[in-house]
Write a protein that holds these residues in place. Structure first.
Motif, PDB file in Angstrom:
ATOM      1  N   GLU A  28      26.549 -10.717  15.153  1.00 44.81           N
ATOM      2  CA  GLU A  28      27.014 -11.869  15.215  1.00 44.81           C
ATOM      3  C   GLU A  28      26.269 -13.380  15.662  1.00 44.81           C
ATOM      4  OE1 GLU A  28      28.892  -9.509  16.593  1.00 44.81           O
ATOM      5  OE2 GLU A  28      30.140  -9.331  14.744  1.00 44.81           O
ATOM      6  N   HIS A  29      24.871 -12.771  15.775  1.00 44.32           N
ATOM      7  CA  HIS A  29      23.967 -13.936  16.267  1.00 44.32           C
ATOM      8  C   HIS A  29      22.688 -13.788  15.341  1.00 44.32           C
ATOM      9  CE1 HIS A  29      26.632 -13.597  19.729  1.00 44.32           C
ATOM     10  NE2 HIS A  29      26.626 -14.823  20.008  1.00 44.32           N
ATOM     11  N   VAL A  30      22.879 -13.889  14.109  1.00 42.80           N
ATOM     12  CA  VAL A  30      21.444 -13.941  13.408  1.00 42.80           C
ATOM     13  C   VAL A  30      21.650 -15.328  12.722  1.00 42.80           C
ATOM     14  CG1 VAL A  30      21.051 -13.057  11.028  1.00 42.80           C
ATOM     15  CG2 VAL A  30      22.192 -11.527  12.404  1.00 42.80           C
ATOM     16  N   ARG A  31      20.409 -15.984  12.704  1.00 44.74           N
ATOM     17  CA  ARG A  31      20.485 -17.124  12.246  1.00 44.74           C
ATOM     18  C   ARG A  31      18.731 -17.300  11.302  1.00 44.74           C
ATOM     19  NH1 ARG A  31      20.073 -21.808  16.803  1.00 44.74           N
ATOM     20  NH2 ARG A  31      20.245 -22.966  15.058  1.00 44.74           N
ATOM     21  N   LYS A  32      19.171 -18.073  10.374  1.00 47.38           N
ATOM     22  CA  LYS A  32      18.333 -18.144   9.019  1.00 47.38           C
ATOM     23  C   LYS A  32      17.546 -19.392   9.058  1.00 47.38           C
ATOM     24  CE  LYS A  32      21.157 -16.556   6.104  1.00 47.38           C
ATOM     25  NZ  LYS A  32      21.954 -15.729   4.995  1.00 47.38           N
ATOM     26  N   PHE A  33      16.363 -19.659   8.968  1.00 50.49           N
ATOM     27  CA  PHE A  33      15.603 -21.039   8.699  1.00 50.49           C
ATOM     28  C   PHE A  33      15.908 -21.425   6.832  1.00 50.49           C
ATOM     29  CE2 PHE A  33      11.919 -23.637   7.101  1.00 50.49           C
ATOM     30  CZ  PHE A  33      12.364 -24.672   7.780  1.00 50.49           C
ATOM     31  N   GLY A  34      17.154 -21.755   6.570  1.00 49.86           N
ATOM     32  CA  GLY A  34      17.450 -21.887   5.317  1.00 49.86           C
ATOM     33  C   GLY A  34      17.896 -20.683   4.497  1.00 49.86           C
ATOM     34  N   THR A  35      18.903 -20.833   3.532  1.00 48.24           N
ATOM     35  CA  THR A  35      19.494 -19.488   2.741  1.00 48.24           C
ATOM     36  C   THR A  35      18.548 -19.048   1.828  1.00 48.24           C
ATOM     37  OG1 THR A  35      20.613 -21.175   1.229  1.00 48.24           O
ATOM     38  CG2 THR A  35      21.718 -20.452   3.183  1.00 48.24           C
ATOM     39  N   ARG A  36      17.392 -19.795   1.583  1.00 55.37           N
ATOM     40  CA  ARG A  36      16.469 -19.323   0.361  1.00 55.37           C
ATOM     41  C   ARG A  36      15.038 -19.742   0.855  1.00 55.37           C
ATOM     42  NH1 ARG A  36      17.060 -22.086  -5.095  1.00 55.37           N
ATOM     43  NH2 ARG A  36      16.844 -20.293  -6.072  1.00 55.37           N
ATOM     44  N   LEU A  37      14.035 -19.042   0.160  1.00 59.62           N
ATOM     45  CA  LEU A  37      12.674 -19.006   0.683  1.00 59.62           C
ATOM     46  C   LEU A  37      12.127 -20.613   0.405  1.00 59.62           C
ATOM     47  CD1 LEU A  37      10.872 -16.174  -1.009  1.00 59.62           C
ATOM     48  CD2 LEU A  37      11.625 -16.118   1.487  1.00 59.62           C
ATOM     49  N   VAL A  38      11.410 -20.976   1.061  1.00 63.07           N
ATOM     50  CA  VAL A  38      10.729 -22.556   0.907  1.00 63.07           C
ATOM     51  C   VAL A  38       9.310 -22.458   0.644  1.00 63.07           C
ATOM     52  CG1 VAL A  38      12.603 -23.717   2.528  1.00 63.07           C
ATOM     53  CG2 VAL A  38      10.493 -23.007   3.367  1.00 63.07           C
ATOM     54  N   ARG A  39       8.907 -23.555  -0.030  1.00 64.98           N
ATOM     55  CA  ARG A  39       7.183 -23.441  -0.314  1.00 64.98           C
ATOM     56  C   ARG A  39       6.664 -23.885   0.806  1.00 64.98           C
ATOM     57  NH1 ARG A  39       4.239 -23.991  -4.759  1.00 64.98           N
ATOM     58  NH2 ARG A  39       5.786 -24.457  -6.080  1.00 64.98           N
ATOM     59  N   ALA A  40       5.674 -23.047   1.381  1.00 62.59           N
ATOM     60  CA  ALA A  40       5.001 -23.250   2.590  1.00 62.59           C
ATOM     61  C   ALA A  40       4.031 -24.320   2.642  1.00 62.59           C
ATOM     62  CB  ALA A  40       4.223 -21.655   3.017  1.00 62.59           C
ATOM     63  N   ASP A  41       4.565 -25.558   2.281  1.00 67.78           N
ATOM     64  CA  ASP A  41       3.587 -26.637   2.420  1.00 67.78           C
ATOM     65  C   ASP A  41       3.581 -27.120   4.019  1.00 67.78           C
ATOM     66  OD1 ASP A  41       6.086 -27.847   3.048  1.00 67.78           O
ATOM     67  OD2 ASP A  41       6.362 -28.866   0.986  1.00 67.78           O
ATOM     68  N   ASP A  42       2.871 -28.137   4.092  1.00 70.73           N
ATOM     69  CA  ASP A  42       2.426 -28.573   5.594  1.00 70.73           C
ATOM     70  C   ASP A  42       3.792 -28.877   6.311  1.00 70.73           C
ATOM     71  OD1 ASP A  42      -0.086 -27.905   5.349  1.00 70.73           O
ATOM     72  OD2 ASP A  42      -0.714 -30.185   5.176  1.00 70.73           O
ATOM     73  N   ASP A  43       4.757 -29.663   5.461  1.00 72.85           N
ATOM     74  CA  ASP A  43       6.109 -30.342   6.230  1.00 72.85           C
ATOM     75  C   ASP A  43       6.957 -28.986   6.499  1.00 72.85           C
ATOM     76  OD1 ASP A  43       8.270 -32.140   6.577  1.00 72.85           O
ATOM     77  OD2 ASP A  43       9.101 -31.014   5.187  1.00 72.85           O
ATOM     78  N   ALA A  44       7.000 -27.893   5.574  1.00 74.26           N
ATOM     79  CA  ALA A  44       7.793 -26.723   5.897  1.00 74.26           C
ATOM     80  C   ALA A  44       7.427 -25.755   6.902  1.00 74.26           C
ATOM     81  CB  ALA A  44       7.982 -25.876   4.661  1.00 74.26           C
TER      82      ALA A  44
END
Length: 283
Positions: free
Chosen positions: A168-184
């Motif tokens: 019940e305590h799983v957290r994701k940084f977004g639902t999809r992969l993100v491009r690993a630029d400096d902002d991300a």
């Protein structure tokens, strides 16, 4: 600095904070232990002497590239798997062992190419434990490890981040992969730095969340997949204290069921004194 080698006040613009030598390159190696071995490897000082010799001819290549570019190429460097590093133009540094190219994005990107990386981090209550009063907690060590891995990623990579305790305590940084630029990358670091450990441990919940991200990233949305299209690695970090009753399906069963014919490689790292027995017992 030695004026003959590093230039003089007359030849170096006043705006420069460091004097550069455009006639030669310099080499650096990681920190050595008292026995002459590298602290993070098995390379001797003699090994580094050999690397310095066989890469010496790079200096002329660096100089030619610099002249041909019309000063557009500012820095050129070469690194090896032992942590040996050659840089042009030559620049003095107070501590020659303070830089390890193997931890830099340019090196990691060159040896691995574009990739997908998902970090799956245990943040159960046991991760709050410390080895000593003045030692970082296991969770703080895990946060530092995440920052180190994220720092090595390049804009050619795609990344995901999962933290878990029980189902019940799983957290994701977004639902999809993100491009690993400096902002991300900066947002990923801020995200995990804001979390604290709590709850039981369900390894399977973490792996299921990681594969959910991979499945969503491979799905075509607006004619685009959120993936590098290359190798995929799941990096799993825990203190090894698995609550076997938390999940009916074990983590290895989850991997075997969802890995898609071996499309994603999974690797584990442990924190704490009991990690070896617990993790190896389930590998």
């Amino acid at each position: 600095y030695n004026d003959r080698f590093w230039g003089s006040a007359a030849t170096c613009p006043a705006s420069l904070t460091r004097r550069l030598n455009f006639e030669d390159s310099v080499v650096r190696i990681p920190r050595l232990r008292a026995n002459g071995k590298v602290s993070a490897g098995h390379y001797s000082q003699a090994h580094y002497h050999g690397e310095a010799c066989y890469t010496n001819s790079l200096t002329q290549t660096f100089k030619s590239q610099h002249l041909a570019s019309g000063d557009e190429i500012s820095w050129q460097y070469f690194g090896t798997e032992s942590g040996f590093y050659r840089i042009y133009p030559g620049v003095a540094q107070e501590k020659c062992d303070s830089y390890d190219p193997r931890l830099r994005p340019w090196y990691v990107g060159a040896i691995s190419g574009a990739k997908n990386v998902i970090l799956v981090i245990d943040r159960s209550g046991s991760m709050a434990q410390r080895a000593g009063e003045n030692s970082p907690s296991r969770w703080e060590s895990a946060q530092a490890a995440v920052r180190s891995v994220v720092e090595t990623l390049t804009a050619n990579d795609y990344a995901g981040l999962v933290v878990f305790s029980d189902r019940e305590h799983v957290r994701k940084f977004g639902t999809r992969l993100v491009r690993a630029d400096d902002d991300a990358k900066a947002r990923m670091v801020r995200w995990i730095d804001a979390l604290q450990p709590d709850g039981d441990t369900d390894f399977s919940a973490g792996f299921n969340a990681a594969y959910d991200i991979l499945d969503a990233s491979n799905a075509v949305i607006n004619d685009v997949r959120s993936t590098s299209g290359c190798h995929t690695a799941i990096l799993f970090m825990t203190d090894g204290l698995h609550n076997a009753a938390a999940s009916q399906e074990g983590p290895l069963e989850v991997i075997q069921r969802r890995r898609g014919g071996g499309a994603a490689a999974a690797a584990a790292a442990g924190l704490g004194r009991r990690r070896r027995r617990r993790l190896h017992g389930r590998a």
